[in-house]
Design an enzyme around this catalytic site. Structure first.
Site, mmCIF file in Angstrom:
data_model
loop_
_atom_site.group_PDB
_atom_site.id
_atom_site.type_symbol
_atom_site.label_atom_id
_atom_site.label_comp_id
_atom_site.label_asym_id
_atom_site.label_seq_id
_atom_site.Cartn_x
_atom_site.Cartn_y
_atom_site.Cartn_z
ATOM 1 N N LEU A 1 0.860 -1.176 0.000
ATOM 2 C CA LEU A 1 0.000 0.000 0.000
ATOM 3 C C LEU A 1 0.900 1.231 0.000
ATOM 4 O O LEU A 1 1.941 1.253 0.653
ATOM 5 C CB LEU A 1 -0.891 0.019 1.249
ATOM 6 C CG LEU A 1 -1.941 -1.103 1.376
ATOM 7 C CD1 LEU A 1 -2.701 -0.957 2.697
ATOM 8 C CD2 LEU A 1 -2.902 -1.096 0.200
ATOM 9 N N ASP A 2 0.482 2.273 -0.728
ATOM 10 C CA ASP A 2 1.238 3.522 -0.743
ATOM 11 C C ASP A 2 1.329 4.080 0.676
ATOM 12 O O ASP A 2 0.493 3.766 1.532
ATOM 13 C CB ASP A 2 0.556 4.553 -1.637
ATOM 14 C CG ASP A 2 0.381 4.054 -3.063
ATOM 15 O OD1 ASP A 2 1.153 3.175 -3.471
ATOM 16 O OD2 ASP A 2 -0.535 4.549 -3.745
ATOM 17 N N GLU A 3 2.319 4.952 0.904
ATOM 18 C CA GLU A 3 2.488 5.480 2.262
ATOM 19 C C GLU A 3 1.265 6.237 2.752
ATOM 20 O O GLU A 3 0.982 6.285 3.949
ATOM 21 C CB GLU A 3 3.731 6.373 2.354
ATOM 22 C CG GLU A 3 3.697 7.616 1.501
ATOM 23 C CD GLU A 3 4.410 7.418 0.167
ATOM 24 O OE1 GLU A 3 4.691 8.442 -0.478
ATOM 25 O OE2 GLU A 3 4.674 6.271 -0.232
#
Length: 253
Positions: free
Chosen positions: A113-115
């Site tokens: 998952l993206d930050e």
């Protein structure tokens, strides 16, 4: 013809058990026992060579209870501002949210998952399970909820399901449309869609491809496994065999 029952696991020395569960080197694990820091069923284990059946085994190290897991499968409620990497570039690692023995195991995120993306993140050291949960050929849906710049309309929902083309460095990928298995507008105006692929920034790029923009993204479900409502951001939990099966199944099937 019935299959033969599986053979019971051979009892393992407690020092070896500690080693496989991430408590350090073999020497360090033996030292934990020698110093009286390991108990099983309320009894202090005095011999690092004392063997135990691992099926259903729960032991304590320095007063903390640990269930034995041959293969780890962990659910983490990922907060925003964390990277899904052991060597993060600009933000803390999600691994910093886990206790040291868990970090010491060779667990990897099941799809990053993206930050700035929140929600359900699975981590495991089970390679075959990792493949089944991430490979498009197994069609395991991941359910995302997005706050968009503008409320999605029916035309955008239809395009997301029918498929859109994304800019890709690989010409073959660029020529293959990607689509949501399901897409709907929730009562609060958020977009909810299920994806079975895991391309880079896929949900955000798909929304951009239909003329909108994702402002906040959250993953709520993998397969039929939902993020528990009572698990706070940054919290984690072990998953059992039943939850493992839920993660690999399609709730719409």
């Amino acid at each position: 013809m019935s299959s033969l029952p599986s053979k019971p696991e051979k009892p393992q020395p407690i020092a070896q058990i500690l080693f496989t569960q991430g408590f350090g080197t073999r020497r360090h694990c033996a030292a934990l026992v020698d110093h009286g820091l390991v108990t099983v069923a309320g009894e202090v284990v005095e011999d690092p060579r004392q063997a135990f059946d691992t099926a259903g085994l729960v032991f304590e190290v320095e007063g903390q209870s640990w269930p034995y897991h041959e293969k780890a499968l962990i659910l983490l409620h990922k907060p925003a501002g964390y990277e899904c990497s052991r060597k993060p570039s600009h933000h803390p690692s999600v691994f910093s949210l886990l206790p040291e023995p868990v970090r010491n195991r060779d667990i990897q995120p099941v799809g990053r998952l993206d930050e700035d993306t929140t929600g359900l993140l699975l981590l495991t050291d089970d390679g075959p399970l990792q493949h089944k949960l991430t490979s498009p050929k197994y069609h395991v849906p991941k359910l995302y909820q997005a706050v968009c710049k503008a409320e999605v309309d029916e035309a955008q929902l239809r395009k997301l399901v029918e498929g859109v083309l994304l800019e890709e460095r690989n010409p073959k990928l660029a020529a293959e449309p990607v689509n949501a298995v399901r897409a709907e507008r929730l009562a609060d105006g958020r977009l909810q869609m299920a994806l079975t692929e895991g391309r880079y920034h896929q949900a955000k790029r798909m929304v951009a491809a239909v003329g909108n923009r994702v402002l906040a993204l959250h993953r709520q479900r993998i397969g039929a496994l939902d993020l528990p409502a009572d698990l706070k951001e940054g919290g984690w939990m072990w998953l059992d065999d039943a939850q493992r099966e839920l993660a690999m199944s399609d709730p719409a099937a």
